[in-house]
Motif scaffolding. Sequence first.
Motif, PDB file in Angstrom:
ATOM      1  N   ASN A  71       0.811  -1.223   0.000  1.00 48.28           N
ATOM      2  CA  ASN A  71       0.000   0.000   0.000  1.00 48.28           C
ATOM      3  C   ASN A  71       0.847   1.277   0.000  1.00 48.28           C
ATOM      4  O   ASN A  71       0.556   2.222   0.727  1.00 48.28           O
ATOM      5  CB  ASN A  71      -0.940   0.028   1.216  1.00 48.28           C
ATOM      6  CG  ASN A  71      -1.847  -1.180   1.253  1.00 48.28           C
ATOM      7  OD1 ASN A  71      -2.233  -1.704   0.201  1.00 48.28           O
ATOM      8  ND2 ASN A  71      -2.177  -1.648   2.448  1.00 48.28           N
ATOM      9  N   THR A  75       9.232  -0.872   3.081  1.00 42.64           N
ATOM     10  CA  THR A  75       9.935  -1.375   4.253  1.00 42.64           C
ATOM     11  C   THR A  75      10.974  -2.387   3.797  1.00 42.64           C
ATOM     12  O   THR A  75      10.745  -3.124   2.846  1.00 42.64           O
ATOM     13  CB  THR A  75       8.940  -2.007   5.258  1.00 42.64           C
ATOM     14  OG1 THR A  75       9.680  -2.618   6.293  1.00 42.64           O
ATOM     15  CG2 THR A  75       8.082  -3.064   4.621  1.00 42.64           C
ATOM     16  N   GLU A 174       5.190  -9.700   4.141  1.00 37.72           N
ATOM     17  CA  GLU A 174       4.973 -11.047   4.674  1.00 37.72           C
ATOM     18  C   GLU A 174       5.756 -12.089   3.874  1.00 37.72           C
ATOM     19  O   GLU A 174       6.328 -13.031   4.431  1.00 37.72           O
ATOM     20  CB  GLU A 174       3.478 -11.373   4.635  1.00 37.72           C
ATOM     21  CG  GLU A 174       3.123 -12.551   5.488  1.00 37.72           C
ATOM     22  CD  GLU A 174       1.702 -12.446   6.044  1.00 37.72           C
ATOM     23  OE1 GLU A 174       0.895 -11.680   5.480  1.00 37.72           O
ATOM     24  OE2 GLU A 174       1.430 -13.140   7.040  1.00 37.72           O
ATOM     25  N   ARG A 197       5.046   4.965   7.785  1.00 39.12           N
ATOM     26  CA  ARG A 197       3.858   4.775   8.637  1.00 39.12           C
ATOM     27  C   ARG A 197       4.273   3.971   9.871  1.00 39.12           C
ATOM     28  O   ARG A 197       4.518   2.775   9.796  1.00 39.12           O
ATOM     29  CB  ARG A 197       2.755   4.052   7.857  1.00 39.12           C
ATOM     30  CG  ARG A 197       1.363   4.271   8.428  1.00 39.12           C
ATOM     31  CD  ARG A 197       0.287   3.777   7.465  1.00 39.12           C
ATOM     32  NE  ARG A 197       0.353   2.348   7.231  1.00 39.12           N
ATOM     33  CZ  ARG A 197      -0.147   1.435   8.060  1.00 39.12           C
ATOM     34  NH1 ARG A 197      -0.766   1.799   9.151  1.00 39.12           N
ATOM     35  NH2 ARG A 197      -0.038   0.161   7.773  1.00 39.12           N
ATOM     36  N   GLU A 199       2.842   2.865  12.579  1.00 44.09           N
ATOM     37  CA  GLU A 199       2.038   1.741  13.091  1.00 44.09           C
ATOM     38  C   GLU A 199       2.388   0.449  12.357  1.00 44.09           C
ATOM     39  O   GLU A 199       2.102  -0.654  12.825  1.00 44.09           O
ATOM     40  CB  GLU A 199       0.536   1.992  12.912  1.00 44.09           C
ATOM     41  CG  GLU A 199       0.032   3.324  13.430  1.00 44.09           C
ATOM     42  CD  GLU A 199       0.407   4.473  12.507  1.00 44.09           C
ATOM     43  OE1 GLU A 199       0.301   4.316  11.285  1.00 44.09           O
ATOM     44  OE2 GLU A 199       0.838   5.525  13.020  1.00 44.09           O
ATOM     45  N   PHE A 200       2.993   0.620  11.201  1.00 47.32           N
ATOM     46  CA  PHE A 200       3.308  -0.540  10.384  1.00 47.32           C
ATOM     47  C   PHE A 200       4.287  -1.483  11.081  1.00 47.32           C
ATOM     48  O   PHE A 200       4.287  -2.681  10.825  1.00 47.32           O
ATOM     49  CB  PHE A 200       3.869  -0.085   9.037  1.00 47.32           C
ATOM     50  CG  PHE A 200       3.937  -1.182   8.052  1.00 47.32           C
ATOM     51  CD1 PHE A 200       2.798  -1.886   7.698  1.00 47.32           C
ATOM     52  CD2 PHE A 200       5.146  -1.566   7.506  1.00 47.32           C
ATOM     53  CE1 PHE A 200       2.859  -2.932   6.812  1.00 47.32           C
ATOM     54  CE2 PHE A 200       5.222  -2.612   6.607  1.00 47.32           C
ATOM     55  CZ  PHE A 200       4.073  -3.303   6.266  1.00 47.32           C
ATOM     56  N   TYR A 202       4.131  -2.486  14.064  1.00 44.49           N
ATOM     57  CA  TYR A 202       3.334  -3.475  14.809  1.00 44.49           C
ATOM     58  C   TYR A 202       2.800  -4.566  13.877  1.00 44.49           C
ATOM     59  O   TYR A 202       2.713  -5.734  14.249  1.00 44.49           O
ATOM     60  CB  TYR A 202       2.174  -2.788  15.535  1.00 44.49           C
ATOM     61  CG  TYR A 202       2.642  -1.892  16.650  1.00 44.49           C
ATOM     62  CD1 TYR A 202       3.130  -2.427  17.841  1.00 44.49           C
ATOM     63  CD2 TYR A 202       2.608  -0.509  16.506  1.00 44.49           C
ATOM     64  CE1 TYR A 202       3.570  -1.610  18.874  1.00 44.49           C
ATOM     65  CE2 TYR A 202       3.053   0.323  17.531  1.00 44.49           C
ATOM     66  CZ  TYR A 202       3.531  -0.233  18.705  1.00 44.49           C
ATOM     67  OH  TYR A 202       3.976   0.574  19.705  1.00 44.49           O
ATOM     68  N   GLU A 203       2.442  -4.163  12.666  1.00 44.78           N
ATOM     69  CA  GLU A 203       1.946  -5.152  11.701  1.00 44.78           C
ATOM     70  C   GLU A 203       3.055  -6.135  11.337  1.00 44.78           C
ATOM     71  O   GLU A 203       2.821  -7.336  11.189  1.00 44.78           O
ATOM     72  CB  GLU A 203       1.388  -4.456  10.458  1.00 44.78           C
ATOM     73  CG  GLU A 203       0.115  -3.670  10.760  1.00 44.78           C
ATOM     74  CD  GLU A 203      -0.345  -2.817   9.585  1.00 44.78           C
ATOM     75  OE1 GLU A 203      -0.204  -3.262   8.429  1.00 44.78           O
ATOM     76  OE2 GLU A 203      -0.848  -1.704   9.831  1.00 44.78           O
ATOM     77  N   LEU A 204       4.264  -5.615  11.184  1.00 45.50           N
ATOM     78  CA  LEU A 204       5.398  -6.492  10.858  1.00 45.50           C
ATOM     79  C   LEU A 204       5.682  -7.449  12.010  1.00 45.50           C
ATOM     80  O   LEU A 204       6.014  -8.614  11.802  1.00 45.50           O
ATOM     81  CB  LEU A 204       6.645  -5.658  10.533  1.00 45.50           C
ATOM     82  CG  LEU A 204       6.572  -4.848   9.237  1.00 45.50           C
ATOM     83  CD1 LEU A 204       7.714  -3.837   9.165  1.00 45.50           C
ATOM     84  CD2 LEU A 204       6.616  -5.759   8.010  1.00 45.50           C
ATOM     85  N   ALA A 206       3.431  -8.547  14.038  1.00 49.93           N
ATOM     86  CA  ALA A 206       2.352  -9.539  13.976  1.00 49.93           C
ATOM     87  C   ALA A 206       2.599 -10.563  12.867  1.00 49.93           C
ATOM     88  O   ALA A 206       2.147 -11.703  12.945  1.00 49.93           O
ATOM     89  CB  ALA A 206       1.011  -8.837  13.765  1.00 49.93           C
ATOM     90  N   MET A 207       3.329 -10.161  11.826  1.00 47.40           N
ATOM     91  CA  MET A 207       3.647 -11.084  10.731  1.00 47.40           C
ATOM     92  C   MET A 207       4.747 -12.062  11.128  1.00 47.40           C
ATOM     93  O   MET A 207       5.091 -12.959  10.354  1.00 47.40           O
ATOM     94  CB  MET A 207       4.121 -10.305   9.505  1.00 47.40           C
ATOM     95  CG  MET A 207       3.021  -9.561   8.772  1.00 47.40           C
ATOM     96  SD  MET A 207       3.753  -8.576   7.429  1.00 47.40           S
ATOM     97  CE  MET A 207       2.425  -7.412   7.141  1.00 47.40           C
TER      98      MET A 207
END
Length: 280
Positions: A71, A75, A174, A197, A199-200, A202-204, A206-207
């Motif tokens: 998006n 990264t 991912e 971004r 917050e991203f 945290y998404e990483l 979680a991945m």
Amino acid sequence: MLYDLHIHTTASDGTSTPEDIVMQAEKLGLLGIAITDHDTTAGLTRGMNAIKEGAGKLDFIPGIELNAEINGVETHILGYFINHNNRALNNRLYQIKQERRDRADKMIAKIQDIGININIEQVKQFVKGEMIGRPHIAQALLAQGYVNSVGEAFKMYIGQGRPAYVNRYKFLPEEAINLIHGAGGVSIIAHPGLISRKEFIYELIAMGVNGLEVYYPDHHEEQIRWYRDLCNKFGLLLTGGSDYHGYNNKDSRGRLGSCGINQAGMDQIKNYHKSMPKLP
Ligand code: AMP
Ligand code: ZN
Ligand code: FE
Ligand code: FE
């Protein structure tokens, strides 16, 4: 005394060969290095073979830096202790390399449409490793006198949104993480301070990413503290490196050995890697 775990060579966009990097690291008295070229493992064997035997032998960690994007958020994921003979990894890296070649052809065709006469052979003269990219096209435009600087080539023709720009495929984060794990490696978020971004991160996590590159030339004290706390909170590994791209290379973030981790930090990563489930 430290380990510099983020270094580029001529296998991607660095200006020092892998042999050169090893020699420089030995001269600086570093404990160890990781060669982490963009989307390629082509420099690893050369680097490993260049290391001098004997007391204080340089520790060599095979690495890679995968450029990922989702998006519009870019990264980079670092991989350490990867098996560079892993088939899935090699297949994907080969595809990426091919895609880069196709893209260079497309960009050159667009440049020709504008009425500028450069060809792929002129561009290839500037390719030192296996990766062809926009910097090489820019250098060819400069050499042929169509622009006065590399920067001008980007501004006029090949920068994003310019007439000869062509998008290139990047890994999904991912996928990058999974490829590294699949090749037996440890995955690390490169220079989290450069991710647009926040917050991203945290998404990483979680991945399933294994750690963060906390120590990086562009990170200020406050960021370092924040990332260190985050690692402790989630039980993640802490790494560090200079992102050296060679002397006088504009992509160099720091001098070789200007950033990294100590032996205790390296031992933690090694222990973590040993404890990872081994795939057949
Ligand atoms: P590519 O991977 O082929 O899209 O090329 C990306 C590389 O182009 C980056 O790593 C930069 O080194 C270089 N680059 C991007 N924008 C510019 C710019 N405005 N001026 C000079 N080099 C640039
Ligand atoms: Zn680079
Ligand atoms: Fe990077
Ligand atoms: Fe890098």
